[in-house]
Design a protein around this motif. Structure first.
Motif, mmCIF file in Angstrom:
data_model
loop_
_atom_site.group_PDB
_atom_site.id
_atom_site.type_symbol
_atom_site.label_atom_id
_atom_site.label_comp_id
_atom_site.label_asym_id
_atom_site.label_seq_id
_atom_site.Cartn_x
_atom_site.Cartn_y
_atom_site.Cartn_z
ATOM 1 N N GLU A 1 0.827 -1.202 0.000
ATOM 2 C CA GLU A 1 0.000 0.000 0.000
ATOM 3 C C GLU A 1 0.862 1.253 0.000
ATOM 4 N N VAL A 2 1.931 1.279 0.815
ATOM 5 C CA VAL A 2 2.808 2.449 0.862
ATOM 6 C C VAL A 2 3.499 2.638 -0.488
ATOM 7 N N GLU A 3 3.917 1.553 -1.114
ATOM 8 C CA GLU A 3 4.583 1.665 -2.419
ATOM 9 C C GLU A 3 3.615 2.132 -3.501
ATOM 10 N N ARG A 4 2.371 1.670 -3.451
ATOM 11 C CA ARG A 4 1.374 2.187 -4.399
ATOM 12 C C ARG A 4 1.126 3.672 -4.152
ATOM 13 N N TRP A 5 1.063 4.046 -2.888
ATOM 14 C CA TRP A 5 0.843 5.442 -2.506
ATOM 15 C C TRP A 5 1.983 6.327 -3.012
ATOM 16 N N ALA A 6 3.215 5.835 -2.872
ATOM 17 C CA ALA A 6 4.394 6.611 -3.303
ATOM 18 C C ALA A 6 4.676 6.463 -4.798
ATOM 19 N N SER A 7 4.008 5.490 -5.433
ATOM 20 C CA SER A 7 4.249 5.202 -6.868
ATOM 21 C C SER A 7 5.729 4.913 -7.125
ATOM 22 N N ALA A 8 6.351 4.183 -6.209
ATOM 23 C CA ALA A 8 7.771 3.868 -6.347
ATOM 24 C C ALA A 8 8.101 2.649 -5.497
ATOM 25 N N ARG A 9 9.180 1.948 -5.901
ATOM 26 C CA ARG A 9 9.691 0.845 -5.095
ATOM 27 C C ARG A 9 10.498 1.457 -3.958
ATOM 28 N N LEU A 10 10.224 1.049 -2.723
ATOM 29 C CA LEU A 10 10.834 1.698 -1.567
ATOM 30 C C LEU A 10 11.933 0.874 -0.919
ATOM 31 N N LEU A 11 11.963 -0.452 -1.188
ATOM 32 C CA LEU A 11 12.947 -1.317 -0.546
ATOM 33 C C LEU A 11 13.659 -2.190 -1.571
ATOM 34 N N HIS A 12 14.989 -2.359 -1.349
ATOM 35 C CA HIS A 12 15.739 -3.405 -2.038
ATOM 36 C C HIS A 12 15.594 -4.665 -1.195
ATOM 37 N N ARG A 13 15.127 -5.749 -1.798
ATOM 38 C CA ARG A 13 14.948 -6.989 -1.053
ATOM 39 C C ARG A 13 16.022 -7.989 -1.451
ATOM 40 N N SER A 14 16.638 -8.629 -0.465
ATOM 41 C CA SER A 14 17.586 -9.714 -0.711
ATOM 42 C C SER A 14 17.320 -10.790 0.329
ATOM 43 N N THR A 15 18.006 -11.908 0.190
ATOM 44 C CA THR A 15 17.783 -13.000 1.146
ATOM 45 C C THR A 15 18.311 -12.654 2.520
ATOM 46 N N ARG A 16 19.260 -11.721 2.631
ATOM 47 C CA ARG A 16 19.878 -11.401 3.914
ATOM 48 C C ARG A 16 19.327 -10.144 4.575
ATOM 49 N N ARG A 17 19.015 -9.129 3.797
ATOM 50 C CA ARG A 17 18.635 -7.864 4.417
ATOM 51 C C ARG A 17 17.757 -7.034 3.481
ATOM 52 N N LEU A 18 17.159 -6.026 4.065
ATOM 53 C CA LEU A 18 16.393 -5.046 3.301
ATOM 54 C C LEU A 18 17.169 -3.738 3.277
ATOM 55 N N GLY A 19 17.084 -3.057 2.145
ATOM 56 C CA GLY A 19 17.717 -1.753 2.042
ATOM 57 C C GLY A 19 16.768 -0.757 1.423
ATOM 58 N N LEU A 20 16.889 0.492 1.806
ATOM 59 C CA LEU A 20 16.031 1.543 1.269
ATOM 60 C C LEU A 20 16.516 1.992 -0.100
ATOM 61 N N THR A 21 15.581 2.170 -1.011
ATOM 62 C CA THR A 21 15.895 2.842 -2.260
ATOM 63 C C THR A 21 15.946 4.350 -1.990
ATOM 64 N N ALA A 22 16.333 5.111 -3.004
ATOM 65 C CA ALA A 22 16.336 6.575 -2.839
ATOM 66 C C ALA A 22 14.924 7.068 -2.528
ATOM 67 N N ALA A 23 13.941 6.522 -3.237
ATOM 68 C CA ALA A 23 12.549 6.890 -2.961
ATOM 69 C C ALA A 23 12.153 6.454 -1.552
ATOM 70 N N GLY A 24 12.697 5.296 -1.119
ATOM 71 C CA GLY A 24 12.404 4.809 0.219
ATOM 72 C C GLY A 24 12.925 5.733 1.306
ATOM 73 N N GLU A 25 14.119 6.316 1.082
ATOM 74 C CA GLU A 25 14.665 7.273 2.051
ATOM 75 C C GLU A 25 13.720 8.467 2.222
ATOM 76 N N THR A 26 13.239 8.975 1.089
ATOM 77 C CA THR A 26 12.321 10.119 1.139
ATOM 78 C C THR A 26 11.003 9.721 1.791
ATOM 79 N N ALA A 27 10.476 8.556 1.414
ATOM 80 C CA ALA A 27 9.208 8.094 1.970
ATOM 81 C C ALA A 27 9.320 7.866 3.477
ATOM 82 N N LEU A 28 10.473 7.348 3.933
ATOM 83 C CA LEU A 28 10.669 7.121 5.365
ATOM 84 C C LEU A 28 10.588 8.432 6.143
ATOM 85 N N ALA A 29 11.210 9.465 5.608
ATOM 86 C CA ALA A 29 11.171 10.767 6.280
ATOM 87 C C ALA A 29 9.742 11.299 6.358
#
Length: 306
Positions: free
Chosen positions: A39-67
């Motif tokens: 829902e948050v990603e649809r709201w922001a119209s952007a991918r907010l997290l990099h997903r991997s098997t070990r960890r999650l990381g914020l995309t540039a859009a994710g940094e802005t959305a987090l703030a």
């Protein structure tokens, strides 16, 4: 979905480092956490997290959305404090509607005492005999004497209102003094346009009596009928708070001892229980306390049903 909740979930994911960690922290299923993140990603119209098997990381859009999400959650917490701040010290304007007789006898003194207790408040008292539309006329509180409430209205009982049947000495000298309630039908009775115009209700020896009455004068303001009764126009049924001083002075004579006229209720009527402003809530509480303890009002009604 609730965007405030979605923002809370997104922040929890970032802070806990995983969807599973956020689910545990929020006592929520992992599937629900995934839905809120989408829902948050649809709201922001952007991918907010990099997903991997070990960890999650914020995309540039994710940094802005987090703030933005943290700022939004902070504002939501501030909104929750608004009611607390208002409750601490009521303030602002209330518009009140009330009939003239009750305004003069009680409400004016009551609101004056309220304003002294809460100096940041103000009251616009609208005195009118008609039934007002609270929404259309922007009335916060209508104070009414009635036993016939509209079921669509929200009301709080403030006090009881005793009544008395009376007439002037001149009228009684000319037309005789009724000894029984049934004799009222043979007298000129002054009636109130909005209540009980043709039927006065009494309790006598534990029984209820409904007495049909009639007369050549009716009015929509009880004080008009009271003045007409003083002038000898007929017999009148009045709130005790209006007639007591005139009875004490001899201008009017109380009639029918042993017959208790119907006691009415005084209600505070308003439009909604939800988000009741602190000013209105404290005024309602204050009026209940005032009617119960004011020496003038409580002393006048002592001995009547409460």
């Amino acid at each position: 979905m609730d965007r405030i909740k979605a923002a809370q979930v997104f922040v929890a994911i970032v802070e806990r480092g995983s969807l599973t960690g956020a689910a545990e922290a929020l006592d929520m299923s992992r599937a629900m956490v995934t839905r809120y993140l989408a829902e948050v990603e649809r709201w922001a119209s952007a991918r907010l997290l990099h997903r991997s098997t070990r960890r999650l990381g914020l995309t540039a859009a994710g940094e802005t959305a987090l703030a933005y999400c943290r700022e939004m959650l902070g504002l939501a917490e501030q909104m929750a404090l608004v009611a607390d701040a208002e409750a601490a010290e009521p303030h602002g304007m209330l518009r009140i509607a009330c009939v003239q007789s009750l305004a003069q006898a009680a409400v004016a003194r009551a609101v004056a005492a309220y304003l002294q207790r809460y100096p940041r408040t103000a009251i616009d008292l609208q005195v009118d005999g008609r039934t007002v539309n609270l929404v259309e006329e922007r009335i916060d509180l209508a104070i009414r004497i009635t036993n016939q409430l509209d079921p669509n209205l929200i009301a709080r009982r403030l006090a009881r209102c005793a009544s008395v049947v009376c007439a002037s000495p001149a009228y009684l000298a000319a037309h005789g003094t009724p000894r029984r309630a049934e004799e009222l039908s043979a007298h000129n009775c002054l009636t109130y346009s909005y209540f009980g115009k043709s039927l006065w209700r009494f309790t006598h020896d534990g029984e209820q009596l409904d007495i049909p009455v009639d007369g050549n004068l009716s009015a929509n303001e009880s004080l008009v009928l009271l003045e007409a009764a003083v002038e000898g126009a007929g017999i009148v049924l009045q709130p005790l708070h209006s007639a007591a001083a005139l009875i004490a002075s001899g201008c009017l004579v109380a009639l029918l001892p042993g017959y208790q006229p119907q006691t009415l209720d005084i209600y505070g009527i308003y439009t909604s229980r939800q988000h009741l402003p602190a000013t209105l809530r404290t005024l309602l509480d204050f009026l209940v306390e005032w009617f119960a303890t004011d020496e003038g009002w409580a002393g006048l009604h002592e001995g009547f049903p409460r």
